[in-house]
Design a protein around this motif. Structure first.
Motif, short mmCIF file in Angstrom:
data_model
loop_
_atom_site.label_atom_id
_atom_site.label_comp_id
_atom_site.label_asym_id
_atom_site.label_seq_id
_atom_site.Cartn_x
_atom_site.Cartn_y
_atom_site.Cartn_z
N VAL A 231 86.70 28.34 97.41
CA VAL A 231 86.92 29.32 97.92
C VAL A 231 86.74 30.54 97.09
O VAL A 231 86.35 31.68 97.39
CB VAL A 231 88.30 29.13 98.42
N LEU A 232 87.27 30.42 95.90
CA LEU A 232 87.32 31.58 94.83
C LEU A 232 85.88 32.00 94.45
O LEU A 232 85.58 33.14 94.26
CB LEU A 232 88.04 31.13 93.66
N LEU A 237 85.78 35.45 93.15
CA LEU A 237 86.98 35.88 92.28
C LEU A 237 86.74 34.92 91.06
O LEU A 237 87.83 34.82 90.32
CB LEU A 237 88.44 35.40 92.96
N GLY A 238 85.74 34.35 90.96
CA GLY A 238 85.57 33.34 89.71
C GLY A 238 85.59 31.78 89.83
O GLY A 238 86.68 31.61 90.92
N SER A 239 85.05 31.11 89.43
CA SER A 239 84.87 29.72 89.59
C SER A 239 85.64 28.97 88.53
O SER A 239 85.59 27.59 88.14
CB SER A 239 83.75 29.20 89.98
N ILE A 244 96.74 25.44 87.86
CA ILE A 244 97.83 26.56 87.80
C ILE A 244 99.05 25.58 87.99
O ILE A 244 99.16 25.05 89.25
CB ILE A 244 97.81 27.68 88.75
N ALA A 245 100.04 25.28 86.96
CA ALA A 245 101.13 24.50 87.28
C ALA A 245 100.64 23.16 87.91
O ALA A 245 101.42 22.50 88.55
CB ALA A 245 102.02 25.05 88.10
N PRO A 249 92.88 25.54 91.38
CA PRO A 249 92.95 26.98 91.67
C PRO A 249 92.74 27.51 93.01
O PRO A 249 93.49 28.21 93.63
CB PRO A 249 91.95 27.49 90.68
N ASP A 250 91.59 26.51 93.71
CA ASP A 250 91.41 26.90 94.93
C ASP A 250 92.80 26.71 95.98
O ASP A 250 92.93 27.28 96.80
CB ASP A 250 90.41 26.03 95.64
N MET A 251 93.37 25.35 95.80
CA MET A 251 94.48 25.27 96.50
C MET A 251 95.54 26.19 96.00
O MET A 251 96.26 26.76 97.12
CB MET A 251 95.32 23.78 96.01
N MET A 252 95.98 26.47 94.90
CA MET A 252 97.03 27.53 94.63
C MET A 252 96.60 28.84 95.31
O MET A 252 97.69 29.49 95.65
CB MET A 252 96.97 27.72 93.34
#
Length: 412
Positions: A231-232, A237-239, A244-245, A249-252
Protein backbone atom coordinates in the motif's frame (compact mmCIF):
# COMPACT_ATOMS: atom_id res chain seq x y z
CA UNK A 1 -4.90 2.03 -12.67
CA UNK A 2 -3.85 0.24 -9.47
CA UNK A 3 -3.39 3.58 -7.70
CA UNK A 4 -6.92 4.64 -8.63
CA UNK A 5 -8.46 1.36 -7.50
CA UNK A 6 -6.46 1.46 -4.26
CA UNK A 7 -7.67 4.99 -3.54
CA UNK A 8 -11.25 3.90 -4.23
CA UNK A 9 -10.72 0.94 -1.90
CA UNK A 10 -9.36 3.20 0.84
CA UNK A 11 -12.35 5.53 0.45
CA UNK A 12 -14.77 2.62 0.76
CA UNK A 13 -12.79 1.30 3.76
CA UNK A 14 -13.11 4.77 5.30
CA UNK A 15 -16.86 4.57 4.67
CA UNK A 16 -16.92 1.26 6.56
CA UNK A 17 -14.92 2.82 9.41
CA UNK A 18 -17.33 5.75 9.47
CA UNK A 19 -20.24 3.36 9.98
CA UNK A 20 -18.32 1.35 12.59
CA UNK A 21 -17.95 4.57 14.57
CA UNK A 22 -21.69 5.08 14.30
CA UNK A 23 -22.54 1.50 15.27
CA UNK A 24 -20.19 1.06 18.24
CA UNK A 25 -20.32 4.40 20.06
CA UNK A 26 -23.87 3.75 21.27
CA UNK A 27 -23.19 0.43 23.03
CA UNK A 28 -20.04 1.87 24.64
CA UNK A 29 -21.27 5.22 25.90
CA UNK A 30 -25.07 4.98 25.62
CA UNK A 31 -25.54 4.40 29.38
CA UNK A 32 -23.26 7.33 30.30
CA UNK A 33 -24.96 9.68 27.84
CA UNK A 34 -28.45 8.46 28.72
CA UNK A 35 -27.81 9.20 32.41
CA UNK A 36 -26.41 12.66 31.59
CA UNK A 37 -23.00 11.69 32.95
CA UNK A 38 -21.20 13.04 29.86
CA UNK A 39 -22.19 14.76 26.62
CA UNK A 40 -22.36 13.12 23.21
CA UNK A 41 -19.33 15.20 22.22
CA UNK A 42 -17.25 13.82 25.08
CA UNK A 43 -18.47 10.31 24.28
CA UNK A 44 -17.32 10.69 20.67
CA UNK A 45 -13.89 11.97 21.71
CA UNK A 46 -13.30 9.17 24.22
CA UNK A 47 -14.57 6.56 21.77
CA UNK A 48 -12.12 7.78 19.12
CA UNK A 49 -9.06 7.65 21.38
CA UNK A 50 -9.68 4.27 22.98
CA UNK A 51 -10.84 2.66 19.73
CA UNK A 52 -7.48 3.53 18.19
CA UNK A 53 -5.58 2.15 21.19
CA UNK A 54 -7.40 -1.17 20.87
CA UNK A 55 -6.96 -1.23 17.08
CA UNK A 56 -3.22 -0.56 17.24
CA UNK A 57 -2.44 -3.10 19.98
CA UNK A 58 -4.63 -6.21 19.73
CA UNK A 59 -6.49 -5.35 16.52
CA UNK A 60 -3.76 -6.72 14.17
CA UNK A 61 -4.54 -10.26 15.38
CA UNK A 62 -8.09 -10.05 14.02
CA UNK A 63 -6.94 -8.27 10.84
CA UNK A 64 -4.72 -11.26 10.10
CA UNK A 65 -7.61 -13.70 10.62
CA UNK A 66 -9.97 -11.91 8.24
CA UNK A 67 -7.35 -10.75 5.76
CA UNK A 68 -5.32 -13.95 5.46
CA UNK A 69 -6.78 -16.97 7.30
CA UNK A 70 -10.50 -16.91 6.37
CA UNK A 71 -9.71 -17.72 2.73
CA UNK A 72 -7.22 -20.24 1.33
CA UNK A 73 -5.51 -17.73 -0.91
CA UNK A 74 -5.34 -13.95 -0.76
CA UNK A 75 -5.24 -13.81 -4.57
CA UNK A 76 -9.02 -13.38 -4.52
CA UNK A 77 -8.57 -10.04 -2.73
CA UNK A 78 -8.17 -8.12 -5.96
CA UNK A 79 -8.67 -4.39 -5.74
CA UNK A 80 -12.02 -4.76 -7.53
CA UNK A 81 -13.12 -7.45 -5.07
CA UNK A 82 -11.98 -5.35 -2.11
CA UNK A 83 -14.09 -2.42 -3.22
CA UNK A 84 -17.14 -4.69 -3.53
CA UNK A 85 -16.57 -6.42 -0.16
CA UNK A 86 -16.12 -3.13 1.65
CA UNK A 87 -19.10 -1.64 -0.17
CA UNK A 88 -21.39 -4.38 1.12
CA UNK A 89 -20.00 -4.12 4.66
CA UNK A 90 -20.32 -0.34 4.75
CA UNK A 91 -23.66 -0.25 2.96
CA UNK A 92 -25.24 -2.80 5.28
CA UNK A 93 -23.92 -1.03 8.38
CA UNK A 94 -25.15 2.31 7.05
CA UNK A 95 -28.67 0.89 6.81
CA UNK A 96 -28.46 -0.16 10.45
CA UNK A 97 -27.04 3.19 11.55
CA UNK A 98 -29.68 5.11 9.61
CA UNK A 99 -32.29 3.08 11.47
CA UNK A 100 -30.52 3.94 14.73
CA UNK A 101 -29.62 0.30 15.38
CA UNK A 102 -26.03 -0.75 16.28
CA UNK A 103 -25.72 -3.91 14.17
CA UNK A 104 -22.91 -6.43 14.61
CA UNK A 105 -19.99 -5.14 12.53
CA UNK A 106 -18.07 -8.40 12.98
CA UNK A 107 -20.88 -10.58 11.66
CA UNK A 108 -21.44 -8.17 8.77
CA UNK A 109 -17.76 -8.20 7.77
CA UNK A 110 -17.23 -11.93 8.19
CA UNK A 111 -20.38 -12.53 6.13
CA UNK A 112 -19.13 -10.44 3.21
CA UNK A 113 -15.61 -11.93 3.21
CA UNK A 114 -16.95 -15.48 3.62
CA UNK A 115 -19.32 -14.85 0.70
CA UNK A 116 -16.32 -13.90 -1.46
CA UNK A 117 -14.52 -17.08 -0.41
CA UNK A 118 -17.61 -19.23 -1.00
CA UNK A 119 -18.27 -17.76 -4.44
CA UNK A 120 -14.67 -18.43 -5.52
CA UNK A 121 -14.30 -21.81 -3.82
CA UNK A 122 -11.55 -20.49 -1.55
CA UNK A 123 -13.39 -20.28 1.76
CA UNK A 124 -11.45 -21.79 4.67
CA UNK A 125 -14.30 -23.70 6.29
CA UNK A 126 -12.20 -24.69 9.30
CA UNK A 127 -11.47 -21.04 10.16
CA UNK A 128 -15.09 -20.02 9.55
CA UNK A 129 -16.20 -22.93 11.72
CA UNK A 130 -13.90 -21.80 14.53
CA UNK A 131 -15.30 -18.28 14.33
CA UNK A 132 -18.91 -19.49 14.33
CA UNK A 133 -18.27 -21.84 17.26
CA UNK A 134 -16.93 -18.92 19.29
CA UNK A 135 -19.93 -16.84 18.22
CA UNK A 136 -22.09 -19.52 19.88
CA UNK A 137 -19.89 -20.20 22.89
CA UNK A 138 -19.05 -16.60 23.81
CA UNK A 139 -22.67 -15.46 24.44
CA UNK A 140 -23.26 -18.61 26.51
CA UNK A 141 -20.18 -17.82 28.60
CA UNK A 142 -21.43 -14.25 28.99
CA UNK A 143 -24.83 -15.54 30.11
CA UNK A 144 -23.47 -17.83 32.82
CA UNK A 145 -20.85 -15.42 34.12
CA UNK A 146 -23.50 -12.71 34.35
CA UNK A 147 -25.92 -15.18 35.93
CA UNK A 148 -23.46 -16.01 38.73
CA UNK A 149 -22.80 -12.29 39.27
CA UNK A 150 -26.53 -11.58 39.31
CA UNK A 151 -27.30 -14.19 41.95
CA UNK A 152 -24.34 -13.82 44.29
CA UNK A 153 -22.60 -10.47 43.74
CA UNK A 154 -25.04 -8.03 42.12
CA UNK A 155 -26.48 -6.72 45.42
CA UNK A 156 -23.03 -5.81 46.76
CA UNK A 157 -22.11 -4.09 43.48
CA UNK A 158 -25.43 -2.26 43.40
CA UNK A 159 -25.01 -1.11 46.99
CA UNK A 160 -21.62 0.36 46.12
CA UNK A 161 -22.75 2.12 42.94
CA UNK A 162 -24.68 5.38 43.32
CA UNK A 163 -24.89 7.30 40.05
CA UNK A 164 -27.65 9.69 39.18
CA UNK A 165 -27.59 11.81 36.05
CA UNK A 166 -28.40 15.49 36.37
CA UNK A 167 -31.64 16.92 35.08
CA UNK A 168 -32.45 19.57 32.47
CA UNK A 169 -29.69 18.41 30.11
CA UNK A 170 -26.81 19.21 32.49
CA UNK A 171 -24.06 16.62 32.70
CA UNK A 172 -22.44 15.10 35.77
CA UNK A 173 -19.02 15.49 34.12
CA UNK A 174 -18.31 18.42 31.80
CA UNK A 175 -15.34 20.50 30.68
CA UNK A 176 -14.89 24.08 31.88
CA UNK A 177 -13.06 26.08 29.19
CA UNK A 178 -13.36 29.48 30.86
CA UNK A 179 -9.79 29.44 32.23
CA UNK A 180 -6.41 29.23 30.56
CA UNK A 181 -6.51 25.43 30.62
CA UNK A 182 -9.63 23.24 30.33
CA UNK A 183 -10.62 21.47 33.53
CA UNK A 184 -13.28 19.01 34.56
CA UNK A 185 -16.30 20.23 36.49
CA UNK A 186 -19.07 18.21 38.11
CA UNK A 187 -22.80 18.54 38.57
CA UNK A 188 -23.98 20.91 41.26
CA UNK A 189 -24.36 19.17 44.60
CA UNK A 190 -22.74 15.93 43.38
CA UNK A 191 -21.28 13.86 46.19
CA UNK A 192 -17.85 12.24 46.12
CA UNK A 193 -19.54 8.87 45.77
CA UNK A 194 -21.62 9.99 42.79
CA UNK A 195 -18.59 11.52 41.10
CA UNK A 196 -16.64 8.31 41.62
CA UNK A 197 -19.53 6.33 40.19
CA UNK A 198 -19.70 8.63 37.18
CA UNK A 199 -16.00 8.07 36.50
CA UNK A 200 -16.59 4.32 36.75
CA UNK A 201 -19.34 4.50 34.09
CA UNK A 202 -17.11 6.54 31.79
CA UNK A 203 -14.18 4.22 32.45
CA UNK A 204 -16.28 1.23 31.50
CA UNK A 205 -17.25 3.02 28.29
CA UNK A 206 -13.57 3.51 27.54
CA UNK A 207 -12.98 -0.21 28.14
CA UNK A 208 -15.77 -1.01 25.70
CA UNK A 209 -14.30 1.41 23.14
CA UNK A 210 -10.93 -0.33 23.49
CA UNK A 211 -12.54 -3.76 23.02
CA UNK A 212 -14.38 -2.43 19.95
CA UNK A 213 -11.08 -1.33 18.43
CA UNK A 214 -9.49 -4.73 19.01
CA UNK A 215 -12.24 -6.52 17.07
CA UNK A 216 -13.78 -4.03 14.65
CA UNK A 217 -10.80 -2.37 12.95
CA UNK A 218 -10.39 -5.56 10.91
CA UNK A 219 -13.87 -5.13 9.47
CA UNK A 220 -12.75 -1.96 7.69
CA UNK A 221 -9.23 -2.82 6.54
CA UNK A 222 -8.83 -6.61 6.37
CA UNK A 223 -9.73 -7.00 2.65
CA UNK A 224 -7.18 -4.36 1.60
CA UNK A 225 -4.54 -5.77 3.93
CA UNK A 226 -5.16 -9.25 2.53
CA UNK A 227 -4.50 -8.10 -1.04
CA UNK A 228 -1.02 -8.85 -2.39
CA UNK A 229 -0.01 -5.20 -2.70
CA UNK A 230 2.35 -2.81 -0.94
CA UNK A 231 0.00 0.00 0.00
CA UNK A 232 2.67 2.51 0.98
CA UNK A 233 4.71 1.87 -2.16
CA UNK A 234 1.70 2.20 -4.48
CA UNK A 235 0.77 5.49 -2.82
CA UNK A 236 4.35 6.73 -3.12
CA UNK A 237 4.87 6.94 0.63
CA UNK A 238 7.96 4.75 0.72
CA UNK A 239 8.45 1.04 1.15
CA UNK A 240 11.41 0.99 3.54
CA UNK A 241 9.50 2.01 6.68
CA UNK A 242 10.22 -0.24 9.65
CA UNK A 243 7.73 -1.78 12.03
CA UNK A 244 5.79 0.60 14.26
CA UNK A 245 5.16 -0.74 17.79
CA UNK A 246 5.67 -4.25 16.43
CA UNK A 247 3.13 -3.78 13.61
CA UNK A 248 4.19 -3.83 9.99
CA UNK A 249 3.92 -0.39 8.31
CA UNK A 250 1.19 -1.27 5.78
CA UNK A 251 -1.09 -2.55 8.52
CA UNK A 252 -0.39 0.43 10.80
CA UNK A 253 -1.12 2.84 7.96
CA UNK A 254 -4.45 1.13 7.32
CA UNK A 255 -5.26 1.12 11.06
CA UNK A 256 -4.68 4.88 11.21
CA UNK A 257 -6.87 5.48 8.14
CA UNK A 258 -9.61 3.26 9.56
CA UNK A 259 -9.44 4.89 12.99
CA UNK A 260 -9.72 8.39 11.51
CA UNK A 261 -12.85 7.29 9.65
CA UNK A 262 -14.23 5.78 12.87
CA UNK A 263 -13.64 9.11 14.60
CA UNK A 264 -15.69 10.93 11.97
CA UNK A 265 -18.51 8.43 12.49
CA UNK A 266 -18.31 8.92 16.26
CA UNK A 267 -18.86 12.66 15.94
CA UNK A 268 -21.67 12.44 13.37
CA UNK A 269 -23.94 9.45 12.75
CA UNK A 270 -23.27 7.95 16.21
CA UNK A 271 -25.77 10.43 17.64
CA UNK A 272 -28.57 8.18 16.39
CA UNK A 273 -27.31 5.02 18.11
CA UNK A 274 -26.49 6.99 21.27
CA UNK A 275 -30.15 8.00 21.46
CA UNK A 276 -31.32 4.42 20.89
CA UNK A 277 -28.95 2.78 23.37
CA UNK A 278 -29.04 5.62 25.87
CA UNK A 279 -32.75 6.34 26.04
CA UNK A 280 -35.07 4.30 23.82
CA UNK A 281 -34.39 0.59 24.04
CA UNK A 282 -34.10 -0.05 27.76
CA UNK A 283 -34.25 1.35 31.25
CA UNK A 284 -31.28 -0.82 32.21
CA UNK A 285 -29.94 0.36 35.58
CA UNK A 286 -26.42 1.73 35.49
CA UNK A 287 -25.24 -0.96 37.88
CA UNK A 288 -26.38 -3.60 35.43
CA UNK A 289 -24.86 -1.66 32.52
CA UNK A 290 -21.49 -1.62 34.29
CA UNK A 291 -21.56 -5.37 34.97
CA UNK A 292 -22.64 -6.21 31.42
CA UNK A 293 -20.01 -3.92 29.91
CA UNK A 294 -17.18 -5.46 31.92
CA UNK A 295 -18.21 -9.02 31.09
CA UNK A 296 -18.84 -8.42 27.38
CA UNK A 297 -15.72 -6.28 26.89
CA UNK A 298 -13.54 -8.84 28.66
CA UNK A 299 -14.82 -11.63 26.41
CA UNK A 300 -14.38 -9.55 23.23
CA UNK A 301 -10.81 -8.57 24.16
CA UNK A 302 -9.97 -12.19 24.97
CA UNK A 303 -11.33 -13.40 21.63
CA UNK A 304 -9.54 -10.62 19.75
CA UNK A 305 -6.30 -11.69 21.41
CA UNK A 306 -6.61 -15.10 19.73
CA UNK A 307 -7.73 -13.51 16.45
CA UNK A 308 -11.48 -14.17 16.63
CA UNK A 309 -13.80 -11.34 15.50
CA UNK A 310 -16.58 -11.13 18.07
CA UNK A 311 -19.99 -9.47 18.28
CA UNK A 312 -20.10 -7.25 21.36
CA UNK A 313 -23.83 -6.58 20.87
CA UNK A 314 -24.81 -10.28 20.97
CA UNK A 315 -22.56 -11.05 23.94
CA UNK A 316 -23.87 -8.03 25.85
CA UNK A 317 -27.48 -8.98 25.13
CA UNK A 318 -26.98 -12.49 26.51
CA UNK A 319 -25.15 -11.03 29.49
CA UNK A 320 -28.15 -8.80 30.26
CA UNK A 321 -30.43 -11.85 30.12
CA UNK A 322 -28.06 -13.84 32.32
CA UNK A 323 -27.73 -11.02 34.83
CA UNK A 324 -31.51 -10.65 35.05
CA UNK A 325 -31.94 -14.41 35.43
CA UNK A 326 -29.35 -14.53 38.21
CA UNK A 327 -30.95 -11.59 40.02
CA UNK A 328 -34.42 -13.17 39.73
CA UNK A 329 -33.23 -16.47 41.23
CA UNK A 330 -32.40 -14.67 44.48
CA UNK A 331 -36.03 -15.22 45.49
CA UNK A 332 -35.26 -18.93 45.86
CA UNK A 333 -32.62 -20.70 47.94
CA UNK A 334 -30.94 -23.97 46.96
CA UNK A 335 -32.98 -25.80 49.61
CA UNK A 336 -36.19 -24.35 48.12
CA UNK A 337 -35.20 -25.71 44.71
CA UNK A 338 -34.64 -29.16 46.22
CA UNK A 339 -38.16 -28.99 47.59
CA UNK A 340 -39.48 -28.42 44.07
CA UNK A 341 -40.26 -24.70 44.36
CA UNK A 342 -40.05 -22.80 41.07
CA UNK A 343 -38.46 -19.43 40.44
CA UNK A 344 -40.24 -16.78 38.43
CA UNK A 345 -37.39 -15.65 36.17
CA UNK A 346 -37.51 -12.21 34.56
CA UNK A 347 -34.89 -9.88 33.13
CA UNK A 348 -36.98 -7.12 34.69
CA UNK A 349 -35.58 -8.22 38.06
CA UNK A 350 -32.73 -5.79 37.41
CA UNK A 351 -35.14 -2.90 37.99
CA UNK A 352 -36.06 -4.17 41.46
CA UNK A 353 -33.14 -2.36 43.09
CA UNK A 354 -32.15 1.28 43.36
CA UNK A 355 -28.47 2.15 43.07
CA UNK A 356 -26.87 2.50 46.47
CA UNK A 357 -29.55 0.49 48.29
CA UNK A 358 -28.82 -2.84 49.99
CA UNK A 359 -30.75 -5.78 48.56
CA UNK A 360 -32.53 -8.52 50.50
CA UNK A 361 -30.66 -11.73 51.16
CA UNK A 362 -31.27 -14.78 48.97
CA UNK A 363 -34.70 -16.25 49.71
CA UNK A 364 -36.08 -13.16 51.51
CA UNK A 365 -37.91 -11.71 48.49
CA UNK A 366 -41.21 -12.89 47.06
CA UNK A 367 -41.54 -13.65 43.33
CA UNK A 368 -44.25 -10.98 43.15
CA UNK A 369 -41.61 -8.37 44.02
CA UNK A 370 -39.76 -9.03 40.77
CA UNK A 371 -40.82 -6.71 37.91
CA UNK A 372 -41.65 -8.05 34.46
CA UNK A 373 -39.25 -7.86 31.53
CA UNK A 374 -41.52 -5.27 29.92
CA UNK A 375 -40.62 -2.92 32.77
CA UNK A 376 -37.01 -3.02 31.57
CA UNK A 377 -37.23 -3.09 27.77
CA UNK A 378 -39.21 -0.97 25.34
CA UNK A 379 -40.92 -3.77 23.36
CA UNK A 380 -41.21 -1.97 19.99
CA UNK A 381 -37.65 -0.64 20.02
CA UNK A 382 -36.27 -3.98 21.19
CA UNK A 383 -38.06 -5.78 18.34
CA UNK A 384 -36.65 -3.28 15.83
CA UNK A 385 -33.12 -3.76 17.18
CA UNK A 386 -33.32 -7.57 17.08
CA UNK A 387 -34.73 -7.50 13.53
CA UNK A 388 -32.07 -5.15 12.18
CA UNK A 389 -29.22 -6.98 13.91
CA UNK A 390 -30.14 -10.05 11.86
CA UNK A 391 -31.05 -8.26 8.64
CA UNK A 392 -27.86 -6.18 8.36
CA UNK A 393 -25.38 -9.13 8.28
CA UNK A 394 -27.77 -10.99 5.95
CA UNK A 395 -27.77 -8.07 3.49
CA UNK A 396 -23.98 -7.99 3.49
CA UNK A 397 -23.57 -11.76 3.04
CA UNK A 398 -26.24 -12.40 0.42
CA UNK A 399 -25.43 -9.26 -1.57
CA UNK A 400 -21.72 -10.09 -1.68
CA UNK A 401 -22.29 -13.73 -2.66
CA UNK A 402 -24.65 -12.87 -5.53
CA UNK A 403 -22.23 -10.24 -6.78
CA UNK A 404 -19.13 -12.43 -6.75
CA UNK A 405 -20.93 -15.51 -8.05
CA UNK A 406 -22.87 -14.03 -10.93
CA UNK A 407 -21.26 -10.71 -11.93
CA UNK A 408 -17.99 -11.33 -13.83
CA UNK A 409 -16.68 -7.77 -13.93
CA UNK A 410 -14.68 -8.39 -10.72
CA UNK A 411 -12.37 -10.77 -12.52
CA UNK A 412 -12.82 -13.70 -10.13
Amino acid sequence: MSEVLLLVGLLVAAFVGYNIGGATTGPAFGPAVGANVITKLMAAALMSVFFFLGAATIGPNVVTTLGEDLVHTTDIFTLQANVAVLFFIGGALFIGNYAGVPASTSMTAVGAIAALGLATGELAWDVLGQIVVWWIVAPIVGFWVAGVVGRYYYPQINEWVAIEGTSEGRQMISVDRSGLAPRLQFGEGATRREITGAFVVVGIGCLMAFSSGTSNIANAIAPIYGADIDVLEVLGLGSDVGEIAGVEPDMMFLIVIGSIAVTIGCFTIARRTLDTLGNDITNLPLTAAIVVAVIASGIVIGLSWIGIPASFVVIATMSIIGLGWGRATRTTTISDVRKGEETRVSVGALTADEEGEPSPEIGEEEPEDIPKASDLFNPSTTARVILMQNVVPLISTVGAFITFRFIPIFGL
